[in-house]
Design a protein around this motif. Structure first.
Motif, PDB file in Angstrom:
ATOM      1  N   LYS A 698       0.817  -1.215   0.000  1.00 26.33           N
ATOM      2  CA  LYS A 698       0.000   0.000   0.000  1.00 26.33           C
ATOM      3  C   LYS A 698       0.852   1.266   0.000  1.00 26.33           C
ATOM      4  O   LYS A 698       0.407   2.321  -0.451  1.00 26.33           O
ATOM      5  CB  LYS A 698      -0.917   0.008   1.230  1.00 26.33           C
ATOM      6  CG  LYS A 698      -2.119  -0.901   1.141  1.00 26.33           C
ATOM      7  CD  LYS A 698      -2.962  -0.748   2.412  1.00 26.33           C
ATOM      8  CE  LYS A 698      -4.163  -1.654   2.387  1.00 26.33           C
ATOM      9  NZ  LYS A 698      -4.961  -1.528   3.640  1.00 26.33           N
ATOM     10  N   ARG A 699       2.065   1.152   0.499  1.00 24.96           N
ATOM     11  CA  ARG A 699       2.935   2.338   0.535  1.00 24.96           C
ATOM     12  C   ARG A 699       3.231   2.868  -0.857  1.00 24.96           C
ATOM     13  O   ARG A 699       3.607   4.027  -1.030  1.00 24.96           O
ATOM     14  CB  ARG A 699       4.262   1.996   1.233  1.00 24.96           C
ATOM     15  CG  ARG A 699       4.130   1.522   2.663  1.00 24.96           C
ATOM     16  CD  ARG A 699       5.500   1.090   3.171  1.00 24.96           C
ATOM     17  NE  ARG A 699       5.421   0.240   4.346  1.00 24.96           N
ATOM     18  CZ  ARG A 699       6.424  -0.520   4.765  1.00 24.96           C
ATOM     19  NH1 ARG A 699       7.582  -0.527   4.105  1.00 24.96           N
ATOM     20  NH2 ARG A 699       6.278  -1.278   5.835  1.00 24.96           N
ATOM     21  N   ASN A 700       3.095   2.020  -1.851  1.00 22.29           N
ATOM     22  CA  ASN A 700       3.370   2.434  -3.230  1.00 22.29           C
ATOM     23  C   ASN A 700       2.148   3.042  -3.908  1.00 22.29           C
ATOM     24  O   ASN A 700       2.149   3.250  -5.125  1.00 22.29           O
ATOM     25  CB  ASN A 700       3.861   1.238  -4.047  1.00 22.29           C
ATOM     26  CG  ASN A 700       5.158   0.681  -3.504  1.00 22.29           C
ATOM     27  OD1 ASN A 700       6.024   1.422  -3.037  1.00 22.29           O
ATOM     28  ND2 ASN A 700       5.295  -0.647  -3.553  1.00 22.29           N
ATOM     29  N   GLY A 701       1.095   3.279  -3.122  1.00 25.13           N
ATOM     30  CA  GLY A 701      -0.089   3.930  -3.654  1.00 25.13           C
ATOM     31  C   GLY A 701      -1.087   3.026  -4.327  1.00 25.13           C
ATOM     32  O   GLY A 701      -2.054   3.498  -4.941  1.00 25.13           O
ATOM     33  N   LEU A 702      -0.892   1.710  -4.239  1.00 25.96           N
ATOM     34  CA  LEU A 702      -1.817   0.774  -4.855  1.00 25.96           C
ATOM     35  C   LEU A 702      -3.022   0.544  -3.941  1.00 25.96           C
ATOM     36  O   LEU A 702      -2.920   0.638  -2.716  1.00 25.96           O
ATOM     37  CB  LEU A 702      -1.120  -0.558  -5.123  1.00 25.96           C
ATOM     38  CG  LEU A 702       0.067  -0.524  -6.084  1.00 25.96           C
ATOM     39  CD1 LEU A 702       0.728  -1.892  -6.149  1.00 25.96           C
ATOM     40  CD2 LEU A 702      -0.387  -0.096  -7.474  1.00 25.96           C
ATOM     41  N   THR A 703      -4.154   0.235  -4.547  1.00 23.07           N
ATOM     42  CA  THR A 703      -5.340  -0.095  -3.764  1.00 23.07           C
ATOM     43  C   THR A 703      -5.265  -1.550  -3.323  1.00 23.07           C
ATOM     44  O   THR A 703      -4.499  -2.355  -3.875  1.00 23.07           O
ATOM     45  CB  THR A 703      -6.618   0.112  -4.585  1.00 23.07           C
ATOM     46  OG1 THR A 703      -6.617  -0.818  -5.691  1.00 23.07           O
ATOM     47  CG2 THR A 703      -6.687   1.533  -5.121  1.00 23.07           C
ATOM     48  N   GLU A 704      -6.088  -1.896  -2.334  1.00 17.64           N
ATOM     49  CA  GLU A 704      -6.101  -3.279  -1.844  1.00 17.64           C
ATOM     50  C   GLU A 704      -6.475  -4.242  -2.957  1.00 17.64           C
ATOM     51  O   GLU A 704      -5.867  -5.320  -3.088  1.00 17.64           O
ATOM     52  CB  GLU A 704      -7.085  -3.405  -0.677  1.00 17.64           C
ATOM     53  CG  GLU A 704      -6.611  -2.763   0.607  1.00 17.64           C
ATOM     54  CD  GLU A 704      -7.590  -2.973   1.747  1.00 17.64           C
ATOM     55  OE1 GLU A 704      -8.642  -3.608   1.515  1.00 17.64           O
ATOM     56  OE2 GLU A 704      -7.315  -2.500   2.866  1.00 17.64           O
ATOM     57  N   SER A 705      -7.474  -3.906  -3.763  1.00 20.58           N
ATOM     58  CA  SER A 705      -7.903  -4.816  -4.835  1.00 20.58           C
ATOM     59  C   SER A 705      -6.787  -5.020  -5.859  1.00 20.58           C
ATOM     60  O   SER A 705      -6.593  -6.139  -6.361  1.00 20.58           O
ATOM     61  CB  SER A 705      -9.160  -4.271  -5.519  1.00 20.58           C
ATOM     62  OG  SER A 705      -8.916  -2.987  -6.072  1.00 20.58           O
ATOM     63  N   GLU A 706      -6.040  -3.950  -6.176  1.00 20.75           N
ATOM     64  CA  GLU A 706      -4.925  -4.078  -7.118  1.00 20.75           C
ATOM     65  C   GLU A 706      -3.817  -4.960  -6.546  1.00 20.75           C
ATOM     66  O   GLU A 706      -3.231  -5.788  -7.257  1.00 20.75           O
ATOM     67  CB  GLU A 706      -4.359  -2.691  -7.447  1.00 20.75           C
ATOM     68  CG  GLU A 706      -5.284  -1.840  -8.296  1.00 20.75           C
ATOM     69  CD  GLU A 706      -4.776  -0.422  -8.451  1.00 20.75           C
ATOM     70  OE1 GLU A 706      -5.129   0.231  -9.444  1.00 20.75           O
ATOM     71  OE2 GLU A 706      -4.026   0.047  -7.546  1.00 20.75           O
ATOM     72  N   ILE A 707      -3.546  -4.781  -5.268  1.00 14.73           N
ATOM     73  CA  ILE A 707      -2.501  -5.578  -4.614  1.00 14.73           C
ATOM     74  C   ILE A 707      -2.890  -7.051  -4.580  1.00 14.73           C
ATOM     75  O   ILE A 707      -2.074  -7.935  -4.885  1.00 14.73           O
ATOM     76  CB  ILE A 707      -2.248  -5.046  -3.193  1.00 14.73           C
ATOM     77  CG1 ILE A 707      -1.672  -3.637  -3.250  1.00 14.73           C
ATOM     78  CG2 ILE A 707      -1.308  -5.979  -2.437  1.00 14.73           C
ATOM     79  CD1 ILE A 707      -1.670  -2.930  -1.915  1.00 14.73           C
ATOM     80  N   ILE A 708      -4.136  -7.326  -4.222  1.00 15.52           N
ATOM     81  CA  ILE A 708      -4.588  -8.719  -4.124  1.00 15.52           C
ATOM     82  C   ILE A 708      -4.607  -9.371  -5.499  1.00 15.52           C
ATOM     83  O   ILE A 708      -4.228 -10.543  -5.659  1.00 15.52           O
ATOM     84  CB  ILE A 708      -5.971  -8.776  -3.461  1.00 15.52           C
ATOM     85  CG1 ILE A 708      -5.845  -8.375  -1.980  1.00 15.52           C
ATOM     86  CG2 ILE A 708      -6.584 -10.166  -3.585  1.00 15.52           C
ATOM     87  CD1 ILE A 708      -7.162  -8.233  -1.259  1.00 15.52           C
TER      88      ILE A 708
END
Length: 782
Positions: A698-708
């Motif tokens: 998340k520190r890189n500005g990504l949303t939870e859905s994008e990360i998952i």
């Protein structure tokens, strides 16, 4: 005359890669002791019950009952643990319950004599099958073979009894198909082909008219999307309908559903790379009659004909090929069928549709075997036919194009969607099949057919008895583990008995066979220790100083360094340390060499990485994603389960343990296990100030859905590589035995299964409780 079961021919994987009938197949185990085939150990266990169960509890739990009163039959896992220690009372209660059930049961409990009789009967069935094959009679294939003209130049068919069989086997409604199971696609296809056969020889005109009446009122029903779908129906049916039109048969050729099928056929033909069917074995060869207008017959005859002269081991496809080419090998294959089986056409050697397949040409299922699944494997092994091909069918990858009809479709679809192959537990699937399937089921391929050598009541009885016999063994082991859990003091320290039950349940699901008893017990103990160590280093009630001392004591293998720690930390350390020491000693005996350094090093890495995560939390340190993964890969605990490999019955050399291939297996498995955990537990871990793949990303500005979504892509790619390294590894480095690689893979599957819907150790979940009951405590009912 009808062409029936004799059209079955020995598949490639039997004729080219397995030993002769009189040869002993290569055994899995070349090390300490042979790994018994399931068939051999069944006979072994039947002769000596003490190997698998005691005379009281085992006899009761191993029984096959016919009552539906499952609640009163055996204790469930929710109340089993606190009752297990009063075993004498437990046994007495079970015996009393069993006596009542037996008195009210119309079916006697299977005893050793019954079991041995079933085993011998199934051996006979399978021997017969391998000699001549056995699938049910197929009107469709019979009709195709009947079209072969007499080779002596006389006016008439080469196989006149096929026409008699067709006329004799028309159903009351005018159709042809399975007597006991109606399927609109199957009955329409078989009926159309049978009236084409009769009309072509200008015989049985009354039967033709009855068949036409059935088709005229039934073809519109093909619009119904809920019916069973035959493999390749959209390829075959429009082609045969054109044949009927050329014979001036009065049928509704312009129905909307017919137009849809023709469009689907054209779309599929556009997607099928036809040049591949001339060089690569595909399932299209099995439905060759459906593409007879586009195939180059000379080219395919040169490249894709089976050694027995058939195409796809299908009488229909082979008859079509002969009609177009006059190929003598085709004729020899077709001539051999009536000599063996009294006239009815089989649906062919369905089991030999294998090899690379084009995804648009068929419907694939990863579940080809019903209730006979694992008992069938047993009997084939015990017949000394060879076991390598069994593994191919059982594990992956190219499985046959079959489905089983007459099973509640919602269960089939739901089970397939919720339990993908890479995250399901084989033992749960076995239980599901035993509960869902029966000897009345038919199989779906190009047409419906039955396999009486597999789907029969004897197989079902033996499969259920085998499951219950194994379950009684598992219950004995669980008693021992629960006593161990209590004696080690784990109940009073930081966990409850149900976590031990859960760990053992997973061990049973991936290592169910009786001969895997030691490996199963070790796996369950290691899983329990994993839970305890994870809890210790996560716990805010344990001081940071105690965690430092724990690490130093483990590094030096000196329990005295735990002196002065608070609470029960020292007792906890000693319990874990002693258990690991015992496992290392037992593994050394199994391997015939000292493996203690392997075991200690594996667990030291786990403790070091668990401590590192605790240290981050203590210092409020935020690791980078690279730092986190380098530590948490090991901390997820997969690697700590691998000492189980030393108890699988095969020797594992130091070179195998330290091989680059083994390290790659470990890395792939660790990444999959870590991400499976992180995408399910990140919210809880964020609240506990613990680092996690999701929270760090998340520190890189990504949303939870994008990360998952990205995590799932990484998992899928690593799973593909893990499959390859498990089943088709490069031999450039020393390889672990197949059983050890399978253990790695199944452990990852178990982890993925556990994290499908939440935290891994979540025995409070209803579906988990029901699964545990079905695997450990509820015998299968007849």
């Amino acid at each position: 005359m009808a062409i029936s079961t004799a059209a079955w021919s020995a598949p490639i994987w039997m004729t080219s890669t397995t030993p002769n009938a009189g040869q002993v197949p290569r055994n899995f185990s070349s090390g300490l002791r042979p790994s018994l085939t399931l068939g051999a150990r069944l006979s072994d266990l039947l002769l000596s019950r003490s190997t698998c169960r005691n005379k009281t509890l085992g006899d009761n739990v191993g029984a096959v009952h016919t009552t539906n009163d499952s609640a009163s039959r055996v204790p469930k896992w929710r109340n089993y643990a606190h009752r297990i220690h009063s075993s004498a009372t437990e046994v007495k209660e079970l015996e009393t319950t069993d006596n009542k059930l037996s008195a009210n049961s119309s079916t006697a409990r299977p005893n050793d004599t019954h079991m041995q009789a079933w085993i011998e009967e199934i051996r006979g069935l399978l021997r017969s099958m391998f000699e001549k094959g056995e699938t049910s009679d197929s009107p469709y294939d019979t009709a195709w073979v009947s079209l072969i003209p007499a080779v002596d130049g006389s006016q008439g068919p080469q196989f006149p009894n096929t026409l008699k069989w067709i006329a004799r086997n028309q159903l009351e409604d005018g159709s042809w198909g399975d007597v006991d199971f109606f399927s609109i696609q199957n009955n329409v296809l078989c009926t159309l082909m049978c009236i084409i056969a009769l009309k072509s020889w200008n015989t049985g005109l009354d039967s033709v008219e009855k068949g036409l009446r059935f088709l005229r009122k039934s073809m519109a029903l093909l619009e119904d999307e809920t019916h069973e779908k035959l493999v390749g129906f959209e390829l075959v049916f429009p082609s045969i309908l054109d044949h009927a039109k050329n014979l001036d048969l009065d049928l509704p050729y312009n129905l909307p559903v017919i137009d849809k099928l023709r469009a689907a056929r054209e779309e599929k033909l556009r997607k099928i790379p036809l040049h591949l069917i001339y060089t690569t074995p595909t399932s299209v060869t099995y439905s060759l009659e459906g593409i007879r207008d586009v195939v180059d017959w000379e080219q395919i005859s040169q490249q894709q004909q089976q050694t027995d002269g058939s195409f796809g081991c299908s009488p229909a496809a082979t008859a079509c090929a002969y009609l177009h080419t006059g190929n003598e090998s085709c004729f020899r294959y077709l001539t051999s069928i009536p000599q063996l089986c009294d006239g009815a056409g089989t649906s062919a050697a369905e089991s030999d549709v294998r090899g690379p397949v084009h995804a648009t040409s068929l419907t694939l299922t990863t579940r080809p075997w019903p209730f006979a699944y694992f008992v069938c494997m047993v009997m084939i092994s015990s017949l000394r036919i060879g076991i390598e091909w069994i593994i191919s069918l059982q594990d992956v990858v190219y499985v046959h194009v079959l489905e089983v009809a007459d099973v509640e479709m919602t269960w089939q679809v739901g089970s397939a969607l919720s339990n993908p192959w890479y995250e399901h537990l084989p033992r749960l699937e076995h239980r599901s099949y035993l509960d869902q399937y029966g000897p009345q089921h038919v199989w779906i391929s190009k047409v419906l057919y039955r396999m009486h050598s597999f789907t029969n009541s004897v197989f079902l009885k033996l499969a259920k008895a085998d499951f219950n016999l194994c379950q009684s063994k598992h219950q004995e082991e669980l008693q021992v583990l629960l006593r161990w859990n209590e004696e080690r003091g784990f109940n009073s320290i930081r966990t409850r008995e149900k976590q031990m039950v859960y760990c053992f349940y997973v061990a049973v699901c991936i290592l169910p066979a009786p001969e895997q008893s030691m490996a199963r017990t070790v796996w369950a103990k290691l899983a329990m220790l994993n839970v305890l160590i994870d809890d210790f280093f996560d716990s805010p009630s344990e001081s940071y100083t105690d965690k430092v001392q724990f690490l130093e004591a483990f590094r030096s293998r000196n329990p005295n360094l735990m002196d002065g720690t608070g609470g029960e930390a020292k007792l906890f350390f000693e319990s874990i340390y002693n258990t690991i020491t015992e496992i290392a000693a037992e593994g050394s005996l199994f391997q015939g060499r000292d493996i203690s350094h392997h075991v200690y090093n594996i667990w030291l890495r786990l403790v070091e990485n668990q401590f590192k995560e605790a240290e981050w939390k203590h210092l409020n340190y935020e690791p980078s994603l690279e730092e986190y993964m380098s530590v948490s890969e090991v901390g997820i605990s997969f690697e700590a389960m691998t000492p189980t490999q030393f108890f699988m019955g095969e020797k594992i050399s130091p070179a195998m343990v330290d091989s680059p291939h083994t390290k790659r297996l470990m890395h792939l498995a660790n990444v999959v296990a870590r991400l499976s955990n992180d995408i399910r537990t990140y919210q809880r871990e964020e609240s506990e100030n613990k680092p996690n793949w999701v929270s760090i990303s998340k520190r890189n500005g990504l949303t939870e859905s994008e990360i998952i979504e990205e995590a799932r892509k990484v998992m899928d790619e690593h799973m593909k590589q893990l499959v390859k390294e498990t089943y088709s590894p490069s031999k450039s480095h020393p390889l672990l035995p197949r059983s050890a690689r399978q253990l790695y893979f199944d452990t990852v599957r178990a982890i993925r299964f556990a994290y499908r819907t939440g935290d891994a150790l979540a025995p409070h979940m209803l579906d988990t409780k029901q699964s545990i009951d079905s695997i450990l405590f509820e015998p299968v009912l007849l």
